[in-house]
Design a protein around this motif. Structure first.
Motif, PDB file in Angstrom:
ATOM      1  N   PRO A   1       9.414  -3.810  -4.279  1.00  0.00           N
ATOM      2  CA  PRO A   1      10.216  -4.456  -2.531  1.00  0.00           C
ATOM      3  C   PRO A   1      11.040  -4.543  -2.480  1.00  0.00           C
ATOM      4  CG  PRO A   1       8.021  -5.090  -2.258  1.00  0.00           C
ATOM      5  CD  PRO A   1       8.035  -4.048  -3.744  1.00  0.00           C
ATOM      6  N   THR A   2      12.574  -4.558  -1.714  1.00  0.00           N
ATOM      7  CA  THR A   2      14.091  -5.433  -1.386  1.00  0.00           C
ATOM      8  C   THR A   2      13.836  -5.649  -0.355  1.00  0.00           C
ATOM      9  OG1 THR A   2      15.178  -3.602  -0.370  1.00  0.00           O
ATOM     10  CG2 THR A   2      15.097  -3.738  -2.668  1.00  0.00           C
ATOM     11  N   GLY A   3      15.367  -6.601   0.053  1.00  0.00           N
ATOM     12  CA  GLY A   3      15.072  -7.635   1.069  1.00  0.00           C
ATOM     13  C   GLY A   3      15.313  -5.901   2.365  1.00  0.00           C
TER      14      GLY A   3
ATOM     15  N   ASP B   1       0.815   4.305  -2.923  1.00  0.00           N
ATOM     16  CA  ASP B   1       0.985   5.498  -2.418  1.00  0.00           C
ATOM     17  C   ASP B   1       1.701   6.045  -3.260  1.00  0.00           C
ATOM     18  OD1 ASP B   1      -1.193   5.123  -1.307  1.00  0.00           O
ATOM     19  OD2 ASP B   1      -0.364   4.898   0.409  1.00  0.00           O
ATOM     20  N   VAL B   2       3.361   6.096  -2.755  1.00  0.00           N
ATOM     21  CA  VAL B   2       4.335   6.675  -3.523  1.00  0.00           C
ATOM     22  C   VAL B   2       4.685   6.635  -4.694  1.00  0.00           C
ATOM     23  CG1 VAL B   2       7.314   6.181  -3.610  1.00  0.00           C
ATOM     24  CG2 VAL B   2       5.951   6.088  -0.737  1.00  0.00           C
ATOM     25  N   ALA B   3       4.226   5.415  -5.456  1.00  0.00           N
ATOM     26  CA  ALA B   3       4.058   5.514  -7.255  1.00  0.00           C
ATOM     27  C   ALA B   3       3.420   6.692  -7.760  1.00  0.00           C
ATOM     28  CB  ALA B   3       4.328   4.574  -6.886  1.00  0.00           C
ATOM     29  N   GLY B   4       1.868   6.430  -6.580  1.00  0.00           N
ATOM     30  CA  GLY B   4       0.897   8.009  -7.119  1.00  0.00           C
ATOM     31  C   GLY B   4       1.697   8.460  -7.677  1.00  0.00           C
ATOM     32  N   GLU B   5       2.406   9.296  -6.500  1.00  0.00           N
ATOM     33  CA  GLU B   5       3.059  10.743  -5.962  1.00  0.00           C
ATOM     34  C   GLU B   5       3.921  10.896  -7.603  1.00  0.00           C
ATOM     35  OE1 GLU B   5       4.718  11.565  -2.155  1.00  0.00           O
ATOM     36  OE2 GLU B   5       2.629  10.421  -1.132  1.00  0.00           O
TER      37      GLU B   5
ATOM     38  N   VAL C   1       0.451  -0.735  -0.206  1.00  0.00           N
ATOM     39  CA  VAL C   1       0.302   0.226  -0.047  1.00  0.00           C
ATOM     40  C   VAL C   1       1.293   1.133  -0.127  1.00  0.00           C
ATOM     41  CG1 VAL C   1      -1.703   1.070   1.213  1.00  0.00           C
ATOM     42  CG2 VAL C   1      -1.974  -1.495   1.175  1.00  0.00           C
ATOM     43  N   GLN C   2       2.476   1.020   0.442  1.00  0.00           N
ATOM     44  CA  GLN C   2       2.775   2.162   0.836  1.00  0.00           C
ATOM     45  C   GLN C   2       3.415   2.087  -0.677  1.00  0.00           C
ATOM     46  OE1 GLN C   2       6.332   1.661   3.591  1.00  0.00           O
ATOM     47  NE2 GLN C   2       7.273   3.754   3.174  1.00  0.00           N
TER      48      GLN C   2
ATOM     49  N   SER D   1       4.340  -9.617  -8.392  1.00  0.00           N
ATOM     50  CA  SER D   1       4.996  -9.755  -7.318  1.00  0.00           C
ATOM     51  C   SER D   1       5.124  -8.947  -6.265  1.00  0.00           C
ATOM     52  CB  SER D   1       6.571  -9.417  -8.150  1.00  0.00           C
ATOM     53  OG  SER D   1       6.026  -8.235  -8.937  1.00  0.00           O
ATOM     54  N   GLY D   2       4.221  -8.252  -6.244  1.00  0.00           N
ATOM     55  CA  GLY D   2       3.624  -6.933  -5.131  1.00  0.00           C
ATOM     56  C   GLY D   2       4.683  -5.294  -5.798  1.00  0.00           C
ATOM     57  N   GLY D   3       5.062  -5.200  -6.914  1.00  0.00           N
ATOM     58  CA  GLY D   3       5.231  -4.101  -7.018  1.00  0.00           C
ATOM     59  C   GLY D   3       4.814  -3.194  -7.617  1.00  0.00           C
ATOM     60  N   VAL D   4       4.926  -1.968  -7.854  1.00  0.00           N
ATOM     61  CA  VAL D   4       4.442  -1.482  -8.778  1.00  0.00           C
ATOM     62  C   VAL D   4       4.938  -0.612 -10.211  1.00  0.00           C
ATOM     63  CG1 VAL D   4       2.778   1.051  -8.513  1.00  0.00           C
ATOM     64  CG2 VAL D   4       2.765  -0.585  -6.376  1.00  0.00           C
TER      65      VAL D   4
END
Length: 156
Positions: free
Chosen positions: A45-47, A7-11, A3-4, A27-30
């Motif tokens: 997301p990374t590790g 939001d960051v990708a939208g901005e 979700v975070q 995979s959970g990415g945007v």
């Protein structure tokens, strides 16, 4: 994190391009697609807890995406400005990779911080020199032609 990231990708999409499409990967990415500039940005997301893998690539004819040309890891806590600057640098590298190179000139060098996707690097050619294998093939072809001319001359 997903979700975070959304939001960051939208901005980020609003900062980078007026026209864009934002969607979530399996995979959970945007992914942010800029169809009008034929480029895409991926945030995954990374590790690390607060880090995101940013990748940039081209959109090919027909709308399919080419593999990532460059990537970088950026902390999400750095803010949208730092993330946008990183994306612009990666997009510039992607555009530089595609730009035609005039004969006799070399392509622009990649920055030390950028990483390439999992593709193996192409072997560096030696310019326009003919390799030994090519000379062997040329010699064989010349031999076959000489044999043909010789056999034709002997018959008649």
């Amino acid at each position: 994190m997903s979700v975070q990231l959304r939001d960051v990708a939208g901005e980020l999409a609003g900062v980078l391009w007026r026209e864009h499409t934002v969607y979530r990967e399996r995979s959970g990415g945007v992914v942010i697609r800029g169809e009008h500039v034929r480029r895409w940005i991926s945030l995954a997301p990374t590790g690390g807890r607060d880090e995101v893998l940013v990748r940039a690539g081209r959109i090919l004819d027909g709308g399919t995406t080419a593999p990532a040309r460059s990537e970088a890891v950026v902390p999400l806590s750095a803010g949208t400005g730092v993330l946008a600057a990183t994306c612009r640098r990666l997009l510039a590298e992607t555009a530089a990779d595609v730009a035609p190179v005039a004969p006799g000139r070399t392509a622009p060098k990649r920055s030390k911080g950028s990483k390439r996707s999992g593709k193996a690097a192409r072997p560096k050619g030696r310019g326009k020199h003919t390799s030994f294998g090519s000379w062997v093939i040329l010699a064989c072809v010349a031999g076959v032609i000489a044999l043909y001319i010789y056999s034709t001359a002997m018959r008649g």
